[in-house]
Design a protein around this motif. Structure first.
Motif, PDB file in Angstrom:
ATOM      1  N   CYS A 110      42.799  40.831  37.541  1.00  0.00           N
ATOM      2  CA  CYS A 110      43.696  39.825  38.097  1.00  0.00           C
ATOM      3  C   CYS A 110      45.109  40.394  38.145  1.00  0.00           C
ATOM      4  O   CYS A 110      45.662  40.786  37.120  1.00  0.00           O
ATOM      5  CB  CYS A 110      43.645  38.574  37.232  1.00  0.00           C
ATOM      6  SG  CYS A 110      44.553  37.190  37.923  1.00  0.00           S
ATOM      7  N   LEU A 111      45.682  40.464  39.336  1.00  0.00           N
ATOM      8  CA  LEU A 111      47.063  40.913  39.516  1.00  0.00           C
ATOM      9  C   LEU A 111      47.950  39.670  39.496  1.00  0.00           C
ATOM     10  O   LEU A 111      47.754  38.752  40.291  1.00  0.00           O
ATOM     11  CB  LEU A 111      47.206  41.654  40.850  1.00  0.00           C
ATOM     12  CG  LEU A 111      46.228  42.816  41.073  1.00  0.00           C
ATOM     13  CD1 LEU A 111      46.350  43.337  42.497  1.00  0.00           C
ATOM     14  CD2 LEU A 111      46.458  43.912  40.065  1.00  0.00           C
ATOM     15  N   LEU A 112      48.892  39.639  38.582  1.00  0.00           N
ATOM     16  CA  LEU A 112      49.717  38.434  38.382  1.00  0.00           C
ATOM     17  C   LEU A 112      51.036  38.489  39.144  1.00  0.00           C
ATOM     18  O   LEU A 112      51.682  39.528  39.203  1.00  0.00           O
ATOM     19  CB  LEU A 112      50.037  38.264  36.900  1.00  0.00           C
ATOM     20  CG  LEU A 112      48.868  38.070  35.962  1.00  0.00           C
ATOM     21  CD1 LEU A 112      49.352  38.057  34.524  1.00  0.00           C
ATOM     22  CD2 LEU A 112      48.128  36.800  36.286  1.00  0.00           C
ATOM     23  N   ILE A 122      44.789  31.431  43.622  1.00  0.00           N
ATOM     24  CA  ILE A 122      44.139  32.720  43.427  1.00  0.00           C
ATOM     25  C   ILE A 122      43.305  33.036  44.663  1.00  0.00           C
ATOM     26  O   ILE A 122      42.728  32.140  45.276  1.00  0.00           O
ATOM     27  CB  ILE A 122      43.267  32.726  42.149  1.00  0.00           C
ATOM     28  CG1 ILE A 122      42.776  34.137  41.836  1.00  0.00           C
ATOM     29  CG2 ILE A 122      42.133  31.734  42.249  1.00  0.00           C
ATOM     30  CD1 ILE A 122      42.179  34.292  40.446  1.00  0.00           C
ATOM     31  N   ALA A 123      43.290  34.308  45.019  1.00  0.00           N
ATOM     32  CA  ALA A 123      42.503  34.761  46.168  1.00  0.00           C
ATOM     33  C   ALA A 123      42.170  36.233  45.958  1.00  0.00           C
ATOM     34  O   ALA A 123      42.869  36.936  45.224  1.00  0.00           O
ATOM     35  CB  ALA A 123      43.299  34.581  47.460  1.00  0.00           C
ATOM     36  N   PRO A 124      41.100  36.704  46.587  1.00  0.00           N
ATOM     37  CA  PRO A 124      40.828  38.138  46.518  1.00  0.00           C
ATOM     38  C   PRO A 124      42.029  38.915  47.039  1.00  0.00           C
ATOM     39  O   PRO A 124      42.643  38.541  48.039  1.00  0.00           O
ATOM     40  CB  PRO A 124      39.618  38.311  47.439  1.00  0.00           C
ATOM     41  CG  PRO A 124      38.962  36.959  47.452  1.00  0.00           C
ATOM     42  CD  PRO A 124      40.095  35.976  47.356  1.00  0.00           C
ATOM     43  N   PRO A 172      35.752  43.409  41.430  1.00  0.00           N
ATOM     44  CA  PRO A 172      36.523  42.427  42.191  1.00  0.00           C
ATOM     45  C   PRO A 172      37.966  42.358  41.666  1.00  0.00           C
ATOM     46  O   PRO A 172      38.187  42.339  40.454  1.00  0.00           O
ATOM     47  CB  PRO A 172      35.797  41.102  41.938  1.00  0.00           C
ATOM     48  CG  PRO A 172      34.455  41.480  41.428  1.00  0.00           C
ATOM     49  CD  PRO A 172      34.611  42.804  40.754  1.00  0.00           C
ATOM     50  N   ILE A 173      38.913  42.340  42.590  1.00  0.00           N
ATOM     51  CA  ILE A 173      40.331  42.287  42.209  1.00  0.00           C
ATOM     52  C   ILE A 173      40.959  41.088  42.903  1.00  0.00           C
ATOM     53  O   ILE A 173      40.832  40.922  44.116  1.00  0.00           O
ATOM     54  CB  ILE A 173      41.047  43.599  42.573  1.00  0.00           C
ATOM     55  CG1 ILE A 173      40.347  44.783  41.879  1.00  0.00           C
ATOM     56  CG2 ILE A 173      42.526  43.524  42.187  1.00  0.00           C
ATOM     57  CD1 ILE A 173      40.888  46.144  42.246  1.00  0.00           C
ATOM     58  N   TYR A 174      41.639  40.273  42.110  1.00  0.00           N
ATOM     59  CA  TYR A 174      42.231  39.038  42.613  1.00  0.00           C
ATOM     60  C   TYR A 174      43.747  39.081  42.470  1.00  0.00           C
ATOM     61  O   TYR A 174      44.280  39.732  41.576  1.00  0.00           O
ATOM     62  CB  TYR A 174      41.700  37.834  41.820  1.00  0.00           C
ATOM     63  CG  TYR A 174      40.221  37.612  42.016  1.00  0.00           C
ATOM     64  CD1 TYR A 174      39.761  36.804  43.039  1.00  0.00           C
ATOM     65  CD2 TYR A 174      39.297  38.225  41.183  1.00  0.00           C
ATOM     66  CE1 TYR A 174      38.403  36.610  43.230  1.00  0.00           C
ATOM     67  CE2 TYR A 174      37.940  38.038  41.360  1.00  0.00           C
ATOM     68  CZ  TYR A 174      37.497  37.228  42.388  1.00  0.00           C
ATOM     69  OH  TYR A 174      36.161  37.041  42.568  1.00  0.00           O
ATOM     70  N   ASN A 175      44.408  38.343  43.343  1.00  0.00           N
ATOM     71  CA  ASN A 175      45.846  38.159  43.249  1.00  0.00           C
ATOM     72  C   ASN A 175      46.082  36.714  42.816  1.00  0.00           C
ATOM     73  O   ASN A 175      45.641  35.784  43.489  1.00  0.00           O
ATOM     74  CB  ASN A 175      46.510  38.439  44.600  1.00  0.00           C
ATOM     75  CG  ASN A 175      48.004  38.544  44.477  1.00  0.00           C
ATOM     76  OD1 ASN A 175      48.502  39.212  43.579  1.00  0.00           O
ATOM     77  ND2 ASN A 175      48.723  37.893  45.363  1.00  0.00           N
ATOM     78  N   LEU A 176      46.739  36.549  41.667  1.00  0.00           N
ATOM     79  CA  LEU A 176      47.024  35.223  41.134  1.00  0.00           C
ATOM     80  C   LEU A 176      48.515  34.971  41.199  1.00  0.00           C
ATOM     81  O   LEU A 176      49.299  35.705  40.615  1.00  0.00           O
ATOM     82  CB  LEU A 176      46.551  35.102  39.674  1.00  0.00           C
ATOM     83  CG  LEU A 176      46.917  33.817  38.943  1.00  0.00           C
ATOM     84  CD1 LEU A 176      46.194  32.618  39.545  1.00  0.00           C
ATOM     85  CD2 LEU A 176      46.605  33.942  37.458  1.00  0.00           C
ATOM     86  N   VAL A 229      38.317  31.169  46.658  1.00  0.00           N
ATOM     87  CA  VAL A 229      39.756  30.986  46.871  1.00  0.00           C
ATOM     88  C   VAL A 229      40.083  29.567  46.459  1.00  0.00           C
ATOM     89  O   VAL A 229      39.468  28.619  46.922  1.00  0.00           O
ATOM     90  CB  VAL A 229      40.137  31.215  48.342  1.00  0.00           C
ATOM     91  CG1 VAL A 229      41.613  30.958  48.562  1.00  0.00           C
ATOM     92  CG2 VAL A 229      39.753  32.611  48.770  1.00  0.00           C
ATOM     93  N   ILE A 230      41.055  29.435  45.541  1.00  0.00           N
ATOM     94  CA  ILE A 230      41.434  28.092  45.043  1.00  0.00           C
ATOM     95  C   ILE A 230      42.886  27.851  45.373  1.00  0.00           C
ATOM     96  O   ILE A 230      43.708  28.702  45.226  1.00  0.00           O
ATOM     97  CB  ILE A 230      41.204  28.010  43.514  1.00  0.00           C
ATOM     98  CG1 ILE A 230      39.705  28.151  43.244  1.00  0.00           C
ATOM     99  CG2 ILE A 230      41.735  26.723  42.963  1.00  0.00           C
ATOM    100  CD1 ILE A 230      39.339  28.172  41.792  1.00  0.00           C
TER     101      ILE A 230
END
Length: 106
Positions: free
Chosen positions: A30-32, A40-42, A80-84, A105-106
């Motif tokens: 998770c990239l903050l 949050i999304a991929p 999997p890498i997400y951007n939060l 995706v939320i």
């Protein structure tokens, strides 16, 4: 190990006595970013390459640098890498957890 990436705790617990000396499979990164809302999304490829590559120290030897770049390519392609983007609220933790758990995706 076995073409999978793992994260490892340490046996040193520090003054708070927190920690766990376990090895578990890495399920996601998770990239903050600080945000005004919790979402949050991929992560897109450009963001992943920019943020992860800044954290890597490449060896000076060409052969070792190529091996490391191959490993990074495998890492980025298999984890999997997400951007939060989040606030400092408790809801942010739930958004991160649910988004990474369900891959949505939320």
């Amino acid at each position: 190990m076995n073409d999978k990436f793992y994260v490892c705790g340490t046996p040193w617990r520090g003054k708070e006595r927190l920690g766990c000396a376990e090895i578990v499979p890495l399920k996601a990164i998770c990239l903050l970013e600080r945000g005004t809302e919790n979402e949050i999304a991929p992560a897109d490829t450009d963001t992943v390459l920019d943020k992860i590559f800044r954290q890597v120290l490449l060896p000076e030897e060409t052969e070792l640098a190529v091996k490391q770049l191959d490993l990074l390519d495998m890492f980025i392609g298999s984890v999997p890498i997400y951007n939060l983007k989040c606030t400092m609220s408790q809801e942010a933790a739930l958004v991160a957890y649910n988004g990474m758990k369900w891959g949505a995706v939320i």
